[in-house]
Design a protein around this motif. Structure first.
Motif, short mmCIF file in Angstrom:
data_model
loop_
_atom_site.label_atom_id
_atom_site.label_comp_id
_atom_site.label_asym_id
_atom_site.label_seq_id
_atom_site.Cartn_x
_atom_site.Cartn_y
_atom_site.Cartn_z
N THR A 1 0.80 -1.23 0.00
CA THR A 1 0.00 0.00 0.00
C THR A 1 0.83 1.28 0.00
O THR A 1 0.30 2.36 0.17
CB THR A 1 -0.93 0.02 1.24
N GLY A 2 2.15 1.17 -0.18
CA GLY A 2 3.00 2.37 -0.20
C GLY A 2 3.60 2.56 -1.58
O GLY A 2 4.00 1.58 -2.22
N GLU A 3 3.69 3.80 -2.03
CA GLU A 3 4.19 4.07 -3.38
C GLU A 3 5.64 3.60 -3.56
O GLU A 3 6.01 3.10 -4.62
CB GLU A 3 4.10 5.58 -3.66
N ARG B 1 10.03 5.11 -11.30
CA ARG B 1 10.77 4.05 -11.98
C ARG B 1 9.87 3.49 -13.08
O ARG B 1 8.71 3.87 -13.18
CB ARG B 1 11.22 2.98 -10.99
N ARG B 2 10.45 2.60 -13.91
CA ARG B 2 9.67 2.00 -14.99
C ARG B 2 9.31 0.57 -14.61
O ARG B 2 10.10 -0.12 -13.98
CB ARG B 2 10.51 1.92 -16.28
N GLY C 1 7.75 -3.84 -4.63
CA GLY C 1 6.59 -4.56 -5.17
C GLY C 1 5.36 -3.70 -5.36
O GLY C 1 4.30 -4.21 -5.73
N ALA C 2 5.48 -2.37 -5.12
CA ALA C 2 4.30 -1.50 -5.31
C ALA C 2 3.85 -1.52 -6.76
O ALA C 2 4.68 -1.52 -7.67
CB ALA C 2 4.65 -0.07 -4.89
N ASP C 3 2.54 -1.57 -6.96
CA ASP C 3 1.97 -1.59 -8.32
C ASP C 3 1.87 -0.14 -8.80
O ASP C 3 1.05 0.64 -8.32
CB ASP C 3 0.57 -2.25 -8.25
N LEU C 4 2.74 0.22 -9.76
CA LEU C 4 2.82 1.62 -10.19
C LEU C 4 1.82 1.95 -11.29
O LEU C 4 1.75 3.08 -11.76
CB LEU C 4 4.24 1.92 -10.71
N ARG C 5 1.03 0.95 -11.72
CA ARG C 5 0.03 1.25 -12.74
C ARG C 5 -1.03 2.17 -12.16
O ARG C 5 -1.20 2.26 -10.95
CB ARG C 5 -0.65 -0.05 -13.21
N THR C 6 -1.73 2.86 -13.03
CA THR C 6 -2.88 3.61 -12.57
C THR C 6 -4.11 3.04 -13.24
O THR C 6 -4.01 2.37 -14.27
CB THR C 6 -2.78 5.11 -12.90
N THR C 7 -5.25 3.27 -12.64
CA THR C 7 -6.50 2.79 -13.23
C THR C 7 -7.45 3.95 -13.40
O THR C 7 -7.69 4.71 -12.46
CB THR C 7 -7.16 1.72 -12.32
N ALA C 8 -7.95 4.08 -14.62
CA ALA C 8 -8.99 5.06 -14.88
C ALA C 8 -10.33 4.40 -14.55
O ALA C 8 -10.82 3.59 -15.32
CB ALA C 8 -8.93 5.48 -16.35
N LEU C 9 -10.85 4.69 -13.37
CA LEU C 9 -12.14 4.09 -12.97
C LEU C 9 -13.25 4.82 -13.72
O LEU C 9 -13.36 6.05 -13.64
CB LEU C 9 -12.34 4.24 -11.46
N LEU C 10 -14.08 4.07 -14.43
CA LEU C 10 -15.15 4.68 -15.21
C LEU C 10 -16.41 4.83 -14.35
O LEU C 10 -16.45 4.34 -13.21
CB LEU C 10 -15.41 3.83 -16.46
#
Ligand SMILES: Cc1cc2nc3c(=O)[nH]c(=O)nc-3n(C[C@H](O)[C@H](O)[C@H](O)COP(=O)(O)OP(=O)(O)OC[C@H]3O[C@@H](n4cnc5c(N)ncnc54)[C@H](O)[C@@H]3O)c2cc1C
Length: 394
Positions: free
Chosen positions: A40-42, A270-271, A46-55
């Motif tokens: 849960t930390g940026e 990071r990438r 192992g943090a998931d750096l993707r973002t989600t566009a919630l519709l």
């Protein structure tokens, strides 16, 4: 029959966490199991750096689950979707405006690590939800009257329903004897965040050339800088090479690919690389068992459909749990009937869009540019596709 829980959810990714909140908030007893607690930390490993566009429908689900209040302050509104075809000598750019179909934004963009943090906080606050981390579902016994689940620590749980949200590789799908068909597109998505001098004006920009789209999605400003999240899809070999480039060389290639959108760019994260494989389960149900989210369907990240489709699974499950007996054959048949065909059709659409976006040949590129113009310029076609893209009725 004594049940230990109404619904056992396997997997505390964004989908399993959202399901725990949505079903727990309706008063059902939920047990959520995952081999590890959500990251849960940026900056955590192992943090998931993707973002989600919630519709819009996803927001409605999270609102009713009591999870939206925690998310709203961090979400960036998306009001316009700009599609640019930059393959030919004359790039075609068209704007699709949310105001054409409603008075709300298309969507709200959120980092996945933050989504996990806020959904976890909501799940922890619900008395109906029991969290069991650091153990996995080890085996299943699916009977007409109940599901018996054995965890990796030996604990046994009798549930009315098992909900598998255990990701694309879904061990539970295998345990339930359900097959899946996969398509490997030979593409990889590189995900990163950039800062830029110009504001994004809440416009998400999708630039097509060949190999796959390059998409910039608005993020909140930070330290006085405007920021966007980038998802860059291209042929896997080229992406593996780019992951090894130093930041300056990488940014140079990214700016060239952005075809002028928001350049110059500055790398501010990071990438991370994600192989693009789609997967559709042959069925979504077995006795006392439901597949949802990426365990049921994984698709290329185009048009923000992935997690949004998963949250539509959960919205239907929530409704079915309210209407009838949880885990009954009637409920499972209804889920299978109403969900599988709809998801398969949506995935066929994404597959077509992705193959069109990969195409490098001149005729396909010309057709793509022409198609974007045509879809945009005929208003009823434009608004119909925008509604379908949002997962709403036409
Ligand atoms: C590059 C990229 C960009 C994307 N952008 C978007 C977007 O803009 N909009 C959108 O809607 N979607 C998007 N998606 C899709 C979205 O990110 C995924 O759908 C989502 O993150 C997957 O969540 P999940 O909860 O289904 O699975 P996961 O996050 O994979 O979670 C599965 C969980 O199951 C657990 N698990 C595994 N085995 C067991 C077991 N035996 N017992 C219990 N638990 C188990 C795992 O530990 C894990 O925590 C994107 C995807 C990619 C690749």
């Amino acid at each position: 029959m004594a049940f230990d829980t109404d619904i056992l959810i396997a997997g505390a990714g964004p989908a399993g966490l959202a399901a725990a909140c949505a079903l727990g908030a309706e008063g059902h007893r939920v047990t959520l199991v995952d081999p590890a607690p959500p990251v849960t930390g940026e900056d955590a490993p192992g943090a998931d750096l993707r973002t989600t566009a919630l519709l819009q429908p996803a927001r409605a689900l999270l609102d009713r689950a009591g999870a939206w209040d925690g998310l709203a302050a961090h979400a960036t509104e998306l009001w316009t979707m700009r599609i640019v075809d930059a393959a030919g000598p004359d790039p075609v750019a068209r704007d699709f405006d949310a105001l054409d179909i409603s008075d709300a934004p298309f969507g709200w963009n959120l980092p996945n690590w933050l989504l996990r943090r806020e959904l976890l906080a909501r799940a922890e606050a619900l008395e109906t939800v029991t969290l069991r981390f650091d153990r996995s579902v080890a085996s299943l016994l699916l009977r007409e009257a109940e599901a018996r689940v054995t965890l990796s620590d030996g604990a046994r749980i009798a549930a009315r329903l098992v909900l598998a949200c255990d990701g694309k590789a879904s061990p539970l799908r295998d345990m339930a004897g359900i097959g899946a068909r996969s398509v490997d597109y030979g593409q990889t998505a590189i995900v990163f965040a950039v800062a830029h001098a110009a504001p994004h004006d809440n416009v998400s920009i999708e630039v097509h050339r060949a190999g796959g789209p390059f998409t910039l999605v608005p993020l909140p400003d930070r330290d006085g800088a405007h920021r966007s999240a980038v998802v860059w899809m291209d042929e896997a070999g080229a992406q593996i090479r780019r992951m090894d480039l130093d930041d300056d060389a990488f940014l140079g290639e990214a700016e060239a690919r952005a075809a002028g959108a928001l350049v110059p760019l500055r790398l501010v994260s990071r990438r991370a690389a994600w192989p693009i494989v789609s997967r559709l389960a042959d069925r979504f149900t077995a006795r006392r068992f439901v597949l949802a989210a990426e365990a049921a369907h994984a698709m290329p990240p185009i048009g923000a459909q992935g997690l949004n489709t998963s949250l539509a699974d959960i919205a239907l499950l929530r409704n079915l749990c309210a209407e009838g007996e949880i885990g009954s054959r009637a409920m499972l048949d209804s889920y299978q009937r109403r969900r599988w065909t709809e998801v398969a059709a949506r995935m066929a659409g994404i597959d077509l869009l992705n193959r069109t976006s990969i195409a490098g040949g001149a005729p396909m590129q010309a057709a793509r540019g022409w198609g974007i113009g045509l879809i945009h310029d005929i208003a009823p076609v434009r608004t119909l596709l925008m509604r379908l893209g949002l997962g709403r009725a036409a």
